[in-house]
Design an enzyme around this catalytic site. Sequence first.
Site, PDB file in Angstrom:
ATOM      1  N   ASP A 199      45.154  38.137  44.933  1.00  0.00           N
ATOM      2  CA  ASP A 199      44.406  37.751  46.063  1.00  0.00           C
ATOM      3  C   ASP A 199      45.336  37.803  47.685  1.00  0.00           C
ATOM      4  OD1 ASP A 199      41.853  36.894  47.587  1.00  0.00           O
ATOM      5  OD2 ASP A 199      43.486  34.920  47.540  1.00  0.00           O
ATOM      6  N   ASP A 241      44.881  36.157  50.799  1.00  0.00           N
ATOM      7  CA  ASP A 241      44.448  34.523  51.786  1.00  0.00           C
ATOM      8  C   ASP A 241      44.871  33.508  51.287  1.00  0.00           C
ATOM      9  OD1 ASP A 241      44.344  33.709  53.990  1.00  0.00           O
ATOM     10  OD2 ASP A 241      42.572  33.165  54.462  1.00  0.00           O
TER      11      ASP A 241
HETATM   12 MG   LIG Z   1      42.977  33.228  48.940  1.00  0.00          MG
END
Ligand SMILES: [Mg+2]
Length: 307
Positions: free
Chosen positions: A26, A28
């Site tokens: 992932d 962010d």
């Molecule tokens: Mg995230």
Amino acid sequence: MAAGCVQLSRPLCSQILASVDTLLFDCDGVLWRGESPIPGAVQLINRLQEQGKRVFFLTNNSTKSRQMYGEKLRALGFQARPEQVFGTAPCSALYLRQEARLRGSVYLIGGATLRGELQTQGIACSGSGPGPELTPGPGPTQVWAAEPLDPAVGAVLVGFDEHFTYMKLCRATRYLQNPACIFLATNTDTLLPLEGGGVPGTGCLVKAIEAASNRTAHVIGKPSTFMLECMVKEHGINPSRTVMVGDRLDTDILMGSNCGLRTILTLTGVSTLEEARAHQESNSPDRHKLVPSFYVESVADLLPALD
Ligand SMILES: [Mg+2]
């Protein structure tokens, strides 16, 4: 109590890295926060690839294309190509074209990126942008219910839309009153975490339309398994030799569990170790799927195992 949630020591980390050839990240809260990379993340991603590991980037954000994510990654110093990025915008368009075999067009609640990805798949759409609003006059509910619908629309797709209005809700609901109309959502994240608390995410728009139409959207983004299925198809990755790294239990870690992957929670983003422990100690098998296999304080903790 569920198994897992083990802190990755250096020897354990070496063992895990030796047992995988693909790592899914992932972005962010894992590789960056806002516009700044997490310290050590750039070195980690680049060194993993130098050592022959395959790296992919997964995002639920429907407002950015593969190209835009590739550019952001490279601007921050990560070695990344657009083909390594799997986002909900291209995967939603792929789903409509390849899985749902959509005939007809899409009523889109979403922005230019989603519109572009639909176009790439040769799918026409309407509804995107500020859009025409009816002026409330006498008996407005009759006027709204009488607005002509486009008979070509075969699906409603919901992504992030800063122009979301009552009238868009009304149109989407009326299309979905036809049971044959496909109801697809890019993702169901209810909050976009930002410095100082965050703002409502796509999940809030999806919930409004679900409530109004009394239907449940089919979801493309994490924790759904569809993006992994796209990766398996496109790159032939082997789930048993793949690990998912994320900062959110309800999206990243749950997706990993749903796909049968080992998972690593990093504590630089949304979820906390206390939340993971609470799921681990609960008696609910559903909550056990939110327990990561391992956790690290930061992805930088994986670096020493690559020396
Ligand atoms: Mg995230």
